[in-house]
Design an enzyme around this catalytic site. Structure first.
Site, PDB file in Angstrom:
ATOM      1  N   HIS A  44      -3.766  51.588  33.947  1.00  0.00           N
ATOM      2  CA  HIS A  44      -4.464  50.496  33.299  1.00  0.00           C
ATOM      3  C   HIS A  44      -4.866  50.889  31.878  1.00  0.00           C
ATOM      4  O   HIS A  44      -4.792  52.065  31.491  1.00  0.00           O
ATOM      5  CB  HIS A  44      -5.685  50.091  34.116  1.00  0.00           C
ATOM      6  CG  HIS A  44      -5.336  49.412  35.406  1.00  0.00           C
ATOM      7  ND1 HIS A  44      -6.280  48.881  36.250  1.00  0.00           N
ATOM      8  CD2 HIS A  44      -4.126  49.169  35.998  1.00  0.00           C
ATOM      9  CE1 HIS A  44      -5.674  48.348  37.301  1.00  0.00           C
ATOM     10  NE2 HIS A  44      -4.385  48.508  37.174  1.00  0.00           N
ATOM     11  N   GLU A  46      -7.704  51.198  30.307  1.00  0.00           N
ATOM     12  CA  GLU A  46      -8.777  52.171  30.123  1.00  0.00           C
ATOM     13  C   GLU A  46      -8.274  53.602  30.337  1.00  0.00           C
ATOM     14  O   GLU A  46      -8.627  54.520  29.590  1.00  0.00           O
ATOM     15  CB  GLU A  46      -9.924  51.887  31.100  1.00  0.00           C
ATOM     16  CG  GLU A  46     -10.501  50.490  30.982  1.00  0.00           C
ATOM     17  CD  GLU A  46      -9.884  49.509  31.969  1.00  0.00           C
ATOM     18  OE1 GLU A  46     -10.644  48.753  32.611  1.00  0.00           O
ATOM     19  OE2 GLU A  46      -8.632  49.499  32.094  1.00  0.00           O
ATOM     20  N   CYS A  69     -11.580  47.858  36.826  1.00  0.00           N
ATOM     21  CA  CYS A  69     -11.434  47.758  38.278  1.00  0.00           C
ATOM     22  C   CYS A  69     -12.210  48.889  38.953  1.00  0.00           C
ATOM     23  O   CYS A  69     -12.402  49.963  38.393  1.00  0.00           O
ATOM     24  CB  CYS A  69      -9.960  47.802  38.677  1.00  0.00           C
ATOM     25  SG  CYS A  69      -9.152  49.390  38.377  1.00  0.00           S
ATOM     26  N   SER A 162      24.012  15.628  25.815  1.00  0.00           N
ATOM     27  CA  SER A 162      22.788  16.303  25.375  1.00  0.00           C
ATOM     28  C   SER A 162      23.028  17.666  24.744  1.00  0.00           C
ATOM     29  O   SER A 162      22.074  18.358  24.410  1.00  0.00           O
ATOM     30  CB  SER A 162      21.833  16.471  26.566  1.00  0.00           C
ATOM     31  OG  SER A 162      22.421  17.294  27.569  1.00  0.00           O
ATOM     32  N   THR A 190      19.384  17.985  36.489  1.00  0.00           N
ATOM     33  CA  THR A 190      19.687  18.911  35.402  1.00  0.00           C
ATOM     34  C   THR A 190      20.854  19.818  35.777  1.00  0.00           C
ATOM     35  O   THR A 190      21.692  20.144  34.927  1.00  0.00           O
ATOM     36  CB  THR A 190      18.440  19.751  35.070  1.00  0.00           C
ATOM     37  OG1 THR A 190      17.407  18.878  34.598  1.00  0.00           O
ATOM     38  CG2 THR A 190      18.733  20.787  34.006  1.00  0.00           C
ATOM     39  N   GLY A 287      14.689  17.861  34.887  1.00  0.00           N
ATOM     40  CA  GLY A 287      14.735  16.767  33.930  1.00  0.00           C
ATOM     41  C   GLY A 287      13.487  15.909  33.910  1.00  0.00           C
ATOM     42  O   GLY A 287      12.403  16.310  34.355  1.00  0.00           O
ATOM     43  N   LEU A 290      11.445  15.232  37.184  1.00  0.00           N
ATOM     44  CA  LEU A 290      10.653  16.378  37.620  1.00  0.00           C
ATOM     45  C   LEU A 290       9.456  16.588  36.698  1.00  0.00           C
ATOM     46  O   LEU A 290       8.325  16.790  37.153  1.00  0.00           O
ATOM     47  CB  LEU A 290      11.531  17.631  37.663  1.00  0.00           C
ATOM     48  CG  LEU A 290      10.871  18.887  38.237  1.00  0.00           C
ATOM     49  CD1 LEU A 290      10.519  18.693  39.700  1.00  0.00           C
ATOM     50  CD2 LEU A 290      11.795  20.087  38.073  1.00  0.00           C
TER      51      LEU A 290
END
Length: 360
Positions: A44, A46, A69, A162, A190, A287, A290
């Site tokens: 982490h 620290e 933590c 497209s 899609t 698309g 959704l």
């Protein structure tokens, strides 16, 4: 603390489902060491900063963007390392909502005689880890909606053409987004219209789970998603009404099939499932149906839009967000502090949806 927040952002895409965290150790105006959480399962912030410090830490202050933590996870407790190092003061931007911490880390430091100051840079820290907070507090991943459209709000011509609305510079930004999320989600339409790969090119920090949401599970034979399912993870969701032959074709490709309850909210069910797998960030690429379902259900947290300076016109040309939509403008989703830039002529707008409960 500002420097610690800057450092934390470097972990984006590398540390999830953990939060991004940065740390700076100083004595007065003298910078002694710094670090950030670099990789899930790794040390982490620290611990990295403490290891980089080569002198005694009495009278030193440790600045950290999230509460240290105090439990044994993939790594030992950071609170123990801070106490052992002789740090005299700890400045914490915000408490960690993770149940095993949630104030216990701060309490342990205080009981060890360390002065603890809370709340410095709290708003910025919460913005930084908003996806992490949402997964813990709401049990859902952070949802990023993305689309490309023309100046008059069309995602295709009336014939369905497209490719390509957005330019190469915009598509590079999309690939960068794909390279830092845990899942990329599209609907069946899609897949049929675009036959996408849904991969980051070049590869990013993460390899996203590709997800197709479809009631029928009837994906086109030979589509790139099914063809690559044994190499790149693919999840196809359907409902119990899906034809068994379609289901089996998905399974035979090496993809995973998830059956959702048609009587319930299938988007909610899917997001719950993704969160249970500890997926933090989900990119929804379309698309329109959704994206409309996500908007109507108030599931969207962040929006990225790429607008090309061209006019398509036509009442039959589709827009980016379908669904029922809002009755009143006051009911619409609004972005807070949206950012705007140009990418070789395209206009790129992105921002977070305002008034989400897990944000400051």
């Amino acid at each position: 603390m500002q420097r610690a927040l800057e450092l934390a952002g470097a972990g984006q895409g590398h540390v999830e489902p953990n939060p991004m965290v940065g740390c700076v150790i100083a004595r007065g105006d003298q910078l002694l060491a710094e670090g950030y959480h670099q990789q899930y399962g790794g040390p982490h912030a620290e611990v990295i900063a403490l290891a980089a410090c080569k002198e005694a830490l009495d009278q030193a202050t440790l600045y950290v963007t999230l509460e240290p933590c105090c439990h044994q996870g993939k790594t030992p407790p950071c609170s123990d390392a801070i106490i052992a190092a002789g740090i005299s003061r700890v400045v914490v931007a915000d408490r960690d909502p993770f149940p095993a911490v949630a104030g216990a880390g701060i309490r342990q430091l205080s009981e060890a005689g360390i002065e603890v100051v809370e709340g410095v840079g709290q708003q910025a820290a919460r913005q930084l880890v908003a996806p992490y907070r949402k997964r813990l507090l709401a049990g859902q991943p952070w949802v990023i909606a993305k689309w490309a459209m023309t100046l008059d709000g069309r995602i295709a011509t009336r014939s369905g053409d497209s490719k390509w609305i957005s330019n190469q510079a915009s598509r590079q930004v999309v690939h960068q987004l794909r390279g830092r999320v845990d899942a990329i989600l599209v609907g069946r339409g899609t897949v049929v219209a675009d036959n996408p790969q849904l991969t980051a090119r070049p590869a990013g920090a993460r390899t996203a789970l590709r997800v197709v949401m479809t009631e029928s599970a009837d994906l086109p034979v030979g589509c790139q998603l099914l063809e690559t399912a044994r190499k790149i993870p693919l999840l196809v969701s359907c409902t119990e009404s899906a034809d068994e032959a379609c289901r089996q074709r998905v399974r035979d490709s090496g993809a995973e099939l998830l059956v959702l309850d048609k009587q319930g909210n299938t988007i909610q069910q899917l997001l719950d499932e993704l969160a249970s797998r500890q997926l933090t960030n989900v990119l929804v690429e379309g698309g329109a149906g959704l994206l409309g379902g996500f908007r109507d259900g108030n599931f969207i947290d962040e929006v990225h839009v790429f607008m090309a300076p061209q006019l398509v016109g036509g009442q039959q040309a589709p827009g980016p967000v379908g669904g029922e939509g809002s009755n009143q403008l006051a009911e619409s989703l609004k972005l807070e502090d949206p950012q705007l830039q140009t990418l070789d002529g395209d206009v790129y707008l992105h921002g977070r949806v305002a008034n989400r409960p897990w944000q400051p």
